[in-house]
Enzyme design. Structure first.
Site, PDB file in Angstrom:
ATOM      1  N   LYS A 180       0.853  -1.200   0.000  1.00  0.00           N
ATOM      2  CA  LYS A 180       0.000   0.000   0.000  1.00  0.00           C
ATOM      3  C   LYS A 180       0.889   1.251   0.000  1.00  0.00           C
ATOM      4  O   LYS A 180       2.113   1.150  -0.001  1.00  0.00           O
ATOM      5  CB  LYS A 180      -0.935  -0.008   1.198  1.00  0.00           C
ATOM      6  CG  LYS A 180      -1.571  -1.356   1.503  1.00  0.00           C
ATOM      7  CD  LYS A 180      -2.444  -1.952   0.407  1.00  0.00           C
ATOM      8  CE  LYS A 180      -3.061  -3.257   0.897  1.00  0.00           C
ATOM      9  NZ  LYS A 180      -3.756  -4.023  -0.115  1.00  0.00           N
TER      10      LYS A 180
HETATM   11  C1  PLP Z   1      -4.556  -5.276   0.826  1.00  0.00           C
HETATM   12  C2  PLP Z   1      -6.002  -5.324   0.880  1.00  0.00           C
HETATM   13  C3  PLP Z   1      -6.674  -5.877   1.985  1.00  0.00           C
HETATM   14  C4  PLP Z   1      -5.965  -6.594   3.100  1.00  0.00           C
HETATM   15  O1  PLP Z   1      -5.087  -5.786   3.817  1.00  0.00           O
HETATM   16  P1  PLP Z   1      -4.083  -6.455   4.872  1.00  0.00           P
HETATM   17  O2  PLP Z   1      -3.553  -5.295   5.652  1.00  0.00           O
HETATM   18  O3  PLP Z   1      -3.036  -7.162   4.090  1.00  0.00           O
HETATM   19  O4  PLP Z   1      -4.876  -7.388   5.718  1.00  0.00           O
HETATM   20  C5  PLP Z   1      -8.061  -5.798   2.012  1.00  0.00           C
HETATM   21  N1  PLP Z   1      -8.747  -5.248   1.001  1.00  0.00           N
HETATM   22  C6  PLP Z   1      -8.144  -4.719  -0.075  1.00  0.00           C
HETATM   23  C7  PLP Z   1      -8.962  -4.084  -1.149  1.00  0.00           C
HETATM   24  C8  PLP Z   1      -6.746  -4.749  -0.187  1.00  0.00           C
HETATM   25  O5  PLP Z   1      -6.161  -4.257  -1.276  1.00  0.00           O
END
Ligand code: PLP
Length: 375
Positions: A180
């Protein structure tokens, strides 16, 4: 040349913050977590922020706080990271998949068709950083008496109609995974304007403990705590929070830099008519967590061949956002057909974009991408 598709922006500043926190001896659920929460709430322009271990656990807690239970239905996109749908199943509810629009976000008309008496909530996703139409979904939820939950895993720093994502509704879940825009290694956050939601989330993330560690530590009276309900260990550590505080200070700059690269791609590919490029409607502000391009039928090369050719010259890419309903874990859902989602997943390609990406790498990606598309 070897260009990764993404890379976190971390340096000795984050390392120093983590180092200092380790030496304080308070390494989980302490003052740094509280500080990160306060700063994140202020950044997004909302009242409360509750830090958790990742966005998947954030979404799980959001489902519980929203009152979603076994037998309920929650409408969400299949075209998303699989955690979106999984969190609905954690509470025994059914994920009902709706179609998406060309910006990879839920199509409200299809959502309307999928509302039943069992529907409890709508889980919108700001896919790859592009906001979904929050106002329309809020109005629909109000009309149908449903709870709105936002999966903003990718959307820290994005904005919708002049306000940061996190400030529009009462259960907004963020991720700080390295893929992210800002990262704490792993980590998550839920923003809310409701005090009762914030309190319940704080209980649930720490085993349902009525009195938290900080309160006990600071008290000069002996405090014995009760456990009010079955909670979880979804804590964020103070080491992670310290890194998050530094990352948050950089977030607006990171987003501005990401947008400059995205605009360079827009401009460089504008004349290739077999592509559909990301598009921000009026009032939508993306952090460009990913730059995803859709290849139309008239492209001279198919998506997988294009990815291989790019990899052969050292450029890593990724295929488009996945669909949950075609995964083995969702084989009970295999009768579902979502032509738009499937097509977007199969024909989209994610190009390298990270900060700071050297200009020579940006130019190299542009040159080769154009070349393989016959330009
Ligand atoms: C990355 C992601 C998640 C999960 O996030 P984590 O912190 O890895 O648990 C959930 N929803 C979306 C749309 C994502 O891109």
């Amino acid at each position: 040349m070897k260009i990764p598709v993404a890379k976190p922006y971390l340096d000795s500043q984050e390392a120093q913050y983590a180092y200092d926190t380790i030496l304080t001896g308070w390494v989980t659920q302490g003052p740094k977590v509280a500080e990160f929460e306060e700063k994140f709430a202020a950044y997004t322009g909302t009242k409360y922020a509750v830090a958790v271990s990742n966005c998947t656990t954030a979404l799980h807690l959001a489902m519980i706080v929203a009152g979603v239970q076994a037998g309920d239905e929650v409408i969400c996109p299949s075209l998303s990271y699989i955690a979106t749908a999984n969190c609905i199943r954690y509470v025994g509810a059914k994920a009902v998949f709706a179609e998406v629009n060309t910006e990879y976000n839920l199509d409200i008309e299809d959502v309307k068709r999928k509302i039943t008496p069992q529907t409890k909530a709508i889980l919108i996703v700001h896919q790859i950083g592009m906001p979904a139409d929050i106002d329309e979904f809020q109005a629909l939820c109000k009309e149908k008496n449903l709870v709105l939950i936002e999966d903003a895993a990718c959307a820290a720093g994005s904005a919708y109609k002049g306000k940061k994502i996190g400030s529009h509704s009462d259960l907004v879940c963020f991720s700080f995974h390295p893929r992210k825009v800002i990262t704490t290694g792993d980590g998550g956050m839920i923003t809310t304007s409701k005090e009762d939601y914030a309190q319940r989330l704080k209980l649930l993330r720490q085993h349902g403990m009525a009195i938290n560690d900080r309160v006990r530590h600071e008290s000069n009276k002996v405090l014995i705590t009760d456990h009010l309900e079955v909670g979880y260990n979804y804590r964020m550590t103070d080491i992670q929070a310290a890194v998050g505080i530094k990352q948050l200070e950089k977030l607006d700059w990171i987003v501005a830099e990401r947008r400059k690269i995205a605009f360079q791609y827009h401009e460089a590919f504008a004349d290739i008519d077999c592509l559909r490029l990301p598009y921000e409607r009026e009032g939508y502000f993306s952090n460009y967590q990913s730059y995803s391009v859709y290849l139309k039928e008239n492209c001279p090369i198919n998506r997988d061949e294009l990815m291989q050719k790019l990899l052969d010259v050292g450029i890593a890419t990724r295929s488009g956002v996945m669909t949950a309903h075609r995964e083995t874990a969702y084989k009970g859902y295999s009768d579902i057909i979502l032509p738009v989602s499937e097509d977007l997943c199969d024909r989209s390609i994610i190009l390298p974009l990270y900060v700071p990406m050297p200009q020579e790498e940006i130019s190299y990606v542009i040159e080769h991408f154009r070349k393989f598309l016959g330009k």
